[in-house]
Write a protein that holds these residues in place. Sequence first.
Motif, PDB file in Angstrom:
ATOM      1  N   MET A  40       0.746  -1.107   0.692  1.00 18.54           N
ATOM      2  CA  MET A  40      -0.145   0.355  -0.621  1.00 18.54           C
ATOM      3  C   MET A  40       0.678   1.736  -0.435  1.00 18.54           C
ATOM      4  SD  MET A  40      -2.611   1.958   2.785  1.00 18.54           S
ATOM      5  CE  MET A  40      -4.158   0.018   2.249  1.00 18.54           C
ATOM      6  N   ILE A  41       0.367   1.851  -0.804  1.00 19.52           N
ATOM      7  CA  ILE A  41       1.263   3.516  -1.054  1.00 19.52           C
ATOM      8  C   ILE A  41       0.405   4.541   0.291  1.00 19.52           C
ATOM      9  CG2 ILE A  41       1.603   5.663  -2.340  1.00 19.52           C
ATOM     10  CD1 ILE A  41       1.610   3.442  -4.352  1.00 19.52           C
ATOM     11  N   VAL A  42       1.353   5.643   1.565  1.00 13.47           N
ATOM     12  CA  VAL A  42       0.589   6.083   2.194  1.00 13.47           C
ATOM     13  C   VAL A  42       0.108   8.048   1.562  1.00 13.47           C
ATOM     14  CG1 VAL A  42      -0.389   7.948   4.404  1.00 13.47           C
ATOM     15  CG2 VAL A  42      -0.045   4.598   3.979  1.00 13.47           C
ATOM     16  N   VAL A  43      -0.356   8.458   1.163  1.00  7.71           N
ATOM     17  CA  VAL A  43      -0.847   9.455   0.979  1.00  7.71           C
ATOM     18  C   VAL A  43      -1.218  10.299   2.040  1.00  7.71           C
ATOM     19  CG1 VAL A  43      -1.053  11.830  -0.951  1.00  7.71           C
ATOM     20  CG2 VAL A  43      -1.163   9.253  -1.663  1.00  7.71           C
ATOM     21  N   GLY A  44       0.000  11.095   1.948  1.00  5.63           N
ATOM     22  CA  GLY A  44      -0.316  12.479   3.661  1.00  5.63           C
ATOM     23  C   GLY A  44       0.124  14.018   3.247  1.00  5.63           C
ATOM     24  N   GLY A  45      -1.290  15.007   3.145  1.00  5.98           N
ATOM     25  CA  GLY A  45      -1.279  15.991   3.548  1.00  5.98           C
ATOM     26  C   GLY A  45      -2.556  16.174   2.845  1.00  5.98           C
ATOM     27  N   LEU A  84       4.665  12.646   0.735  1.00  7.13           N
ATOM     28  CA  LEU A  84       3.996  13.730   0.969  1.00  7.13           C
ATOM     29  C   LEU A  84       4.421  15.248   0.369  1.00  7.13           C
ATOM     30  CD1 LEU A  84       6.076  13.203   4.750  1.00  7.13           C
ATOM     31  CD2 LEU A  84       3.424  12.686   4.233  1.00  7.13           C
ATOM     32  N   GLY A  85       3.876  16.431   0.667  1.00  5.43           N
ATOM     33  CA  GLY A  85       4.075  17.767   0.524  1.00  5.43           C
ATOM     34  C   GLY A  85       2.984  18.515  -0.047  1.00  5.43           C
ATOM     35  N   THR A  86       2.791  19.321  -0.354  1.00  6.35           N
ATOM     36  CA  THR A  86       2.425  20.541  -0.930  1.00  6.35           C
ATOM     37  C   THR A  86       1.895  21.633   0.493  1.00  6.35           C
ATOM     38  OG1 THR A  86       1.425  19.062  -2.412  1.00  6.35           O
ATOM     39  CG2 THR A  86       0.118  21.838  -2.419  1.00  6.35           C
ATOM     40  N   TYR A  94       3.556  15.412   9.727  1.00 10.55           N
ATOM     41  CA  TYR A  94       4.343  14.963   8.399  1.00 10.55           C
ATOM     42  C   TYR A  94       5.442  15.059   8.592  1.00 10.55           C
ATOM     43  CZ  TYR A  94      -0.372  15.174   6.792  1.00 10.55           C
ATOM     44  OH  TYR A  94      -2.180  14.922   6.308  1.00 10.55           O
ATOM     45  N   GLU A  95       6.584  15.186   9.293  1.00 13.05           N
ATOM     46  CA  GLU A  95       7.924  15.123   9.143  1.00 13.05           C
ATOM     47  C   GLU A  95       7.421  14.421   9.523  1.00 13.05           C
ATOM     48  OE1 GLU A  95      12.024  18.917  10.475  1.00 13.05           O
ATOM     49  OE2 GLU A  95       9.736  19.325   9.722  1.00 13.05           O
ATOM     50  N   ALA A  96       8.065  14.358  10.788  1.00 16.32           N
ATOM     51  CA  ALA A  96       7.809  13.058  12.091  1.00 16.32           C
ATOM     52  C   ALA A  96       7.541  11.723  11.020  1.00 16.32           C
ATOM     53  CB  ALA A  96       7.096  12.643  13.168  1.00 16.32           C
ATOM     54  N   VAL A  97       6.008  11.341  10.390  1.00 24.69           N
ATOM     55  CA  VAL A  97       6.134  10.640   9.845  1.00 24.69           C
ATOM     56  C   VAL A  97       7.470  10.396   8.866  1.00 24.69           C
ATOM     57  CG1 VAL A  97       5.041  10.009   7.744  1.00 24.69           C
ATOM     58  CG2 VAL A  97       3.860  10.904   9.664  1.00 24.69           C
ATOM     59  N   LEU A  98       7.969  11.126   8.107  1.00 24.19           N
ATOM     60  CA  LEU A  98       8.713  11.108   7.126  1.00 24.19           C
ATOM     61  C   LEU A  98      10.308  10.784   7.111  1.00 24.19           C
ATOM     62  CD1 LEU A  98      10.017  12.120   3.983  1.00 24.19           C
ATOM     63  CD2 LEU A  98      10.448  14.277   4.709  1.00 24.19           C
ATOM     64  N   ARG A  99      10.520  11.353   8.549  1.00 26.41           N
ATOM     65  CA  ARG A  99      11.452  10.943   8.701  1.00 26.41           C
ATOM     66  C   ARG A  99      11.942   9.324   9.446  1.00 26.41           C
ATOM     67  NH1 ARG A  99      15.423  15.395   9.946  1.00 26.41           N
ATOM     68  NH2 ARG A  99      14.343  17.130   9.444  1.00 26.41           N
TER      69      ARG A  99
END
Length: 312
Positions: free
Chosen positions: A1-6, A128-130, A142-147
Amino acid sequence: MIVVGGEALVDLVPSPSGESTVEGLPALLPRLGGGPYNVAVALGRLGSRVSLLSKVSTDFFGDALVGRLGASTVDTGLLQRGAEPTTLAVVGLAEDGSARYSFHVEGTADRLVADPGPLPEEVRAVSLGTLGMVLEPGASAYEAVLRRESERGRFTVLDPNIRAALISDPAAYRERFLGWLPHIGLLKLSVEDAAWLAGAEDPWPALREWAGKGPAGVVVTLGGDGLAVLTPGGGLVRVPGQRVDVVDTIGAGDTVHAAILHWLDAANALSTESVREMPEESWREALEFAARAAAITCSRAGAEPPWADELK
């Protein structure tokens, strides 16, 4: 699965008929959107398993946003709901169909998203983005998720999708962006966004530098001139845009983002290592697929990405 956050928001778009209000202002029609939301919808329509991580209002617009996710086969298990209002973006269109935005974001639901903690084991990629990476307190979540997910070995994708009017401290944002690069498997951005981030009219020296700071590829959208990708070894692959009668360009870059992710998913290449090793011919195929998908989006009003059968 791909998770898209934003963010998930509502674009208020000028009526395609050109009608005006009594005061002479353009009549505006609501269109469901937001960069990450568009990416998730496009991925679902193309056939990838995808889930949206966001906070969505319980107002009328929020219910419509959730309904469209379901209709586009997007999983909603990571969605958070709240009574705060939906973010609104007022869209102005130039003669060539390009869009400019003004935002109403104070106290809205999507910027109040909470860090969900480690994502499920079935997640293979995180995108992630925008506005999600700009508006606090959600940006820090979201930055915490990214790292964290990068450290867990997940393939991470970022599209900054710059909205300069909402970035109060450009220098601080640019520094923050550079700090994300070692945690990003794939960077996707427009040439205009690259110029803003680089603080230079010619962004290509900066793009080449960023390609060597972590990402396995840097995909650059060039408007009507097509797409390009820079690889860490200094390679450049470029494909032309698809000729189409443009209604507007809303969601075109998001469609490119989703189409490349879907192509990698279908090729079982959702990893930094796989992308780093992709030959030029594979990149050309992926970019051409993305260009075809984006052309369909540009041929209709609002962010309406294609379904898989439209690309056969």
